[in-house]
Design an enzyme around this catalytic site. Sequence first.
Site, PDB file in Angstrom:
ATOM      1  N   ILE A   1      92.851  48.129  10.828  1.00  0.00           N
ATOM      2  CA  ILE A   1      94.197  47.175  10.747  1.00  0.00           C
ATOM      3  C   ILE A   1      93.064  46.408   9.138  1.00  0.00           C
ATOM      4  O   ILE A   1      91.953  45.561   9.681  1.00  0.00           O
ATOM      5  CB  ILE A   1      94.740  46.274  11.284  1.00  0.00           C
ATOM      6  CG1 ILE A   1      95.120  47.096  12.749  1.00  0.00           C
ATOM      7  CG2 ILE A   1      96.147  45.517  10.534  1.00  0.00           C
ATOM      8  CD1 ILE A   1      96.610  48.025  12.332  1.00  0.00           C
TER       9      ILE A   1
ATOM     10  N   TYR B   1      82.035  45.200  22.365  1.00  0.00           N
ATOM     11  CA  TYR B   1      83.507  44.685  21.816  1.00  0.00           C
ATOM     12  C   TYR B   1      84.346  46.424  22.378  1.00  0.00           C
ATOM     13  O   TYR B   1      86.051  45.634  23.375  1.00  0.00           O
ATOM     14  CB  TYR B   1      83.215  45.260  20.587  1.00  0.00           C
ATOM     15  CG  TYR B   1      84.824  45.077  19.652  1.00  0.00           C
ATOM     16  CD1 TYR B   1      85.390  44.019  18.998  1.00  0.00           C
ATOM     17  CD2 TYR B   1      85.916  46.166  19.814  1.00  0.00           C
ATOM     18  CE1 TYR B   1      86.607  43.534  18.701  1.00  0.00           C
ATOM     19  CE2 TYR B   1      87.074  46.454  19.127  1.00  0.00           C
ATOM     20  CZ  TYR B   1      87.630  44.690  18.472  1.00  0.00           C
ATOM     21  OH  TYR B   1      88.691  44.802  18.248  1.00  0.00           O
TER      22      TYR B   1
ATOM     23  N   SER C   1      85.107  44.589  25.582  1.00  0.00           N
ATOM     24  CA  SER C   1      85.576  43.921  26.074  1.00  0.00           C
ATOM     25  C   SER C   1      87.308  44.549  26.219  1.00  0.00           C
ATOM     26  O   SER C   1      87.982  43.765  26.665  1.00  0.00           O
ATOM     27  CB  SER C   1      85.591  42.602  25.044  1.00  0.00           C
ATOM     28  OG  SER C   1      85.796  42.949  23.906  1.00  0.00           O
ATOM     29  N   LYS C   2      87.348  44.962  24.801  1.00  0.00           N
ATOM     30  CA  LYS C   2      88.658  45.530  24.805  1.00  0.00           C
ATOM     31  C   LYS C   2      88.746  46.787  25.769  1.00  0.00           C
ATOM     32  O   LYS C   2      90.147  46.923  26.527  1.00  0.00           O
ATOM     33  CB  LYS C   2      88.776  46.551  23.442  1.00  0.00           C
ATOM     34  CG  LYS C   2      88.882  45.506  22.366  1.00  0.00           C
ATOM     35  CD  LYS C   2      89.528  44.626  22.316  1.00  0.00           C
ATOM     36  CE  LYS C   2      89.946  43.614  21.347  1.00  0.00           C
ATOM     37  NZ  LYS C   2      91.068  42.345  21.266  1.00  0.00           N
TER      38      LYS C   2
ATOM     39  N   VAL D   1      89.644  29.552  22.589  1.00  0.00           N
ATOM     40  CA  VAL D   1      90.312  29.899  24.506  1.00  0.00           C
ATOM     41  C   VAL D   1      88.818  30.149  25.476  1.00  0.00           C
ATOM     42  O   VAL D   1      89.072  30.760  26.501  1.00  0.00           O
ATOM     43  CB  VAL D   1      90.644  31.256  23.911  1.00  0.00           C
ATOM     44  CG1 VAL D   1      91.744  31.489  23.021  1.00  0.00           C
ATOM     45  CG2 VAL D   1      89.725  32.053  22.933  1.00  0.00           C
TER      46      VAL D   1
ATOM     47  N   ASN E   1      96.163  37.183  21.025  1.00  0.00           N
ATOM     48  CA  ASN E   1      96.086  37.659  20.176  1.00  0.00           C
ATOM     49  C   ASN E   1      94.203  37.357  19.351  1.00  0.00           C
ATOM     50  O   ASN E   1      93.309  38.034  19.285  1.00  0.00           O
ATOM     51  CB  ASN E   1      96.275  37.618  18.636  1.00  0.00           C
ATOM     52  CG  ASN E   1      95.638  38.012  17.650  1.00  0.00           C
ATOM     53  OD1 ASN E   1      95.728  39.432  17.040  1.00  0.00           O
ATOM     54  ND2 ASN E   1      95.419  37.264  16.737  1.00  0.00           N
TER      55      ASN E   1
ATOM     56  N   SER F   1      92.770  47.499  21.447  1.00  0.00           N
ATOM     57  CA  SER F   1      91.801  48.083  20.389  1.00  0.00           C
ATOM     58  C   SER F   1      92.022  49.873  20.475  1.00  0.00           C
ATOM     59  O   SER F   1      92.175  50.232  21.847  1.00  0.00           O
ATOM     60  CB  SER F   1      90.876  47.635  20.085  1.00  0.00           C
ATOM     61  OG  SER F   1      90.320  48.897  19.229  1.00  0.00           O
TER      62      SER F   1
HETATM   63  N1  LIG Z   1      91.093  44.460  12.254  1.00  0.00           N
HETATM   64  C1  LIG Z   1      91.433  45.041  13.127  1.00  0.00           C
HETATM   65  O1  LIG Z   1      90.954  46.518  12.770  1.00  0.00           O
HETATM   66  C2  LIG Z   1      91.514  45.332  14.760  1.00  0.00           C
HETATM   67  C3  LIG Z   1      91.547  47.021  15.101  1.00  0.00           C
HETATM   68  C4  LIG Z   1      92.117  46.781  17.214  1.00  0.00           C
HETATM   69  C5  LIG Z   1      92.110  45.336  17.441  1.00  0.00           C
HETATM   70  N2  LIG Z   1      92.351  44.159  16.586  1.00  0.00           N
HETATM   71  C6  LIG Z   1      91.596  43.184  17.789  1.00  0.00           C
HETATM   72  O2  LIG Z   1      92.917  42.246  16.906  1.00  0.00           O
HETATM   73  C7  LIG Z   1      92.680  40.862  16.621  1.00  0.00           C
HETATM   74  C8  LIG Z   1      93.308  40.078  15.753  1.00  0.00           C
HETATM   75  O3  LIG Z   1      92.115  40.167  14.840  1.00  0.00           O
HETATM   76  P1  LIG Z   1      92.421  40.126  13.238  1.00  0.00           P
HETATM   77  O4  LIG Z   1      91.624  41.385  12.270  1.00  0.00           O
HETATM   78  O5  LIG Z   1      93.610  39.417  13.022  1.00  0.00           O
HETATM   79  O6  LIG Z   1      91.265  39.228  12.905  1.00  0.00           O
HETATM   80  P2  LIG Z   1      90.904  38.125  12.116  1.00  0.00           P
HETATM   81  O7  LIG Z   1      89.641  37.416  11.678  1.00  0.00           O
HETATM   82  O8  LIG Z   1      91.637  37.692  10.650  1.00  0.00           O
HETATM   83  O9  LIG Z   1      91.933  36.799  13.336  1.00  0.00           O
HETATM   84  C9  LIG Z   1      91.109  36.448  14.111  1.00  0.00           C
HETATM   85  C10 LIG Z   1      91.375  34.958  14.599  1.00  0.00           C
HETATM   86  O10 LIG Z   1      90.826  34.299  15.407  1.00  0.00           O
HETATM   87  C11 LIG Z   1      90.237  33.295  15.642  1.00  0.00           C
HETATM   88  N3  LIG Z   1      90.256  33.110  16.877  1.00  0.00           N
HETATM   89  C12 LIG Z   1      88.411  33.588  16.544  1.00  0.00           C
HETATM   90  N4  LIG Z   1      87.967  33.163  18.136  1.00  0.00           N
HETATM   91  C13 LIG Z   1      88.717  32.399  18.483  1.00  0.00           C
HETATM   92  C14 LIG Z   1      88.373  31.260  19.699  1.00  0.00           C
HETATM   93  N5  LIG Z   1      87.085  31.478  19.918  1.00  0.00           N
HETATM   94  N6  LIG Z   1      89.251  30.535  19.743  1.00  0.00           N
HETATM   95  C15 LIG Z   1      90.529  30.670  19.187  1.00  0.00           C
HETATM   96  N7  LIG Z   1      91.382  31.486  18.423  1.00  0.00           N
HETATM   97  C16 LIG Z   1      89.791  32.740  17.346  1.00  0.00           C
HETATM   98  C17 LIG Z   1      90.172  33.082  13.932  1.00  0.00           C
HETATM   99  O11 LIG Z   1      89.570  31.901  13.720  1.00  0.00           O
HETATM  100  C18 LIG Z   1      91.096  34.520  14.020  1.00  0.00           C
HETATM  101  O12 LIG Z   1      91.583  32.638  12.485  1.00  0.00           O
HETATM  102  C19 LIG Z   1      91.621  40.797  18.187  1.00  0.00           C
HETATM  103  O13 LIG Z   1      91.151  40.561  19.137  1.00  0.00           O
HETATM  104  C20 LIG Z   1      91.139  41.938  17.186  1.00  0.00           C
HETATM  105  O14 LIG Z   1      89.706  42.586  18.123  1.00  0.00           O
HETATM  106  C21 LIG Z   1      92.509  44.146  15.148  1.00  0.00           C
END
Ligand SMILES: NC(=O)c1ccc[n+]([C@@H]2O[C@H](COP(=O)([O-])OP(=O)(O)OC[C@H]3O[C@@H](n4cnc5c(N)ncnc54)[C@H](O)[C@@H]3O)[C@@H](O)[C@H]2O)c1
Length: 255
Positions: A192, A159, A162-163, A64, A90, A144
């Site tokens: 999560i 982070y 960004s959020k 992305v 996402n 987030s």
């Molecule tokens: N897990 C948490 O506690 C949590 C909390 C708040 C927000 N989030 C947000 O949720 C979203 C998903 O997070 P997650 O926990 O499922 O993480 P994850 O690491 O399990 O999945 C993230 C996915 O994004 C892909 N990715 C990374 N860089 C990329 C790029 N440049 N282009 C395309 N794809 C890319 C990765 O390959 C991966 O498959 C993120 O935006 C994260 O900031 C997560």
Amino acid sequence: MPLLSNHIAVVTGAGSGIGRAIAGGYAREGARVVVLDINQQAAATTAKEIRDAGGKAESFALDVTRRDDCIAMAKQVADKVGPVSILCNNAGIARRNGMLGAAEAVINDWEDIIAINLNGVFNVTHAFLGALRASKGRIVNIGSIQSFVHLRTPSSPAYTASKHGVLGFTKALAAELGKDGVRVNAIGPGFIETPLNEKVRAANPDLVKVFIDHTPLGRPGKPEDIVGPAIFLASDMSAYVSGSIVMVDGGYRTI
Ligand SMILES: NC(=O)c1ccc[n+]([C@@H]2O[C@H](COP(=O)([O-])OP(=O)(O)OC[C@H]3O[C@@H](n4cnc5c(N)ncnc54)[C@H](O)[C@@H]3O)[C@@H](O)[C@H]2O)c1
């Protein structure tokens, strides 16, 4: 009647964690899902899981951060799949280094996190904007709790910035695109359990405890906890909802 029949839904970062769960949920509700991820193999696996379960999905590799690739992907999806009406931004990364480390590392974190978590949301949204306006589409951005606060557990200013940016972008876009019938909302996940935080969880049970002690529902979230709100915001159930963020954080921000 499925909630997302006749929709084509693009989900970025859908090879893992929250994005993978949302892609599966959209497919269960009848959408044809375009699974995008920088990790081609992971994207292909998610799409196969969906097809094996009887859903419709295809996968493509997309970083992305690469603006031209996002534009090319939007063209490719229009040609090969059809008109996109749902976009879930996402894809994201997290790092937990503060501002006081070695300058090179601090700068790297800033550049990588802003490039993926914020510029990435812009790049993909801009690329699919024509399709989304034509379809009176829906955009669901993943924010987030850090769209509002900086965590008491270690986390980077990048982070948090960004959020906060994702939420600001969500509101600005909702204001601008409402007249086209495009709705733009965000989801604010709390803690999560996904591969994103797997190592931190394993190495720092004390940090997990700080987080859970601060969470009224008393447990970490699972990717599946995000799916219902993501379907709601993509479906006609939220027909008069735009510019909002739905917090899916176990109540974290209430205390
Ligand atoms: N897990 C948490 O506690 C949590 C909390 C708040 C927000 N989030 C947000 O949720 C979203 C998903 O997070 P997650 O926990 O499922 O993480 P994850 O690491 O399990 O999945 C993230 C996915 O994004 C892909 N990715 C990374 N860089 C990329 C790029 N440049 N282009 C395309 N794809 C890319 C990765 O390959 C991966 O498959 C993120 O935006 C994260 O900031 C997560």
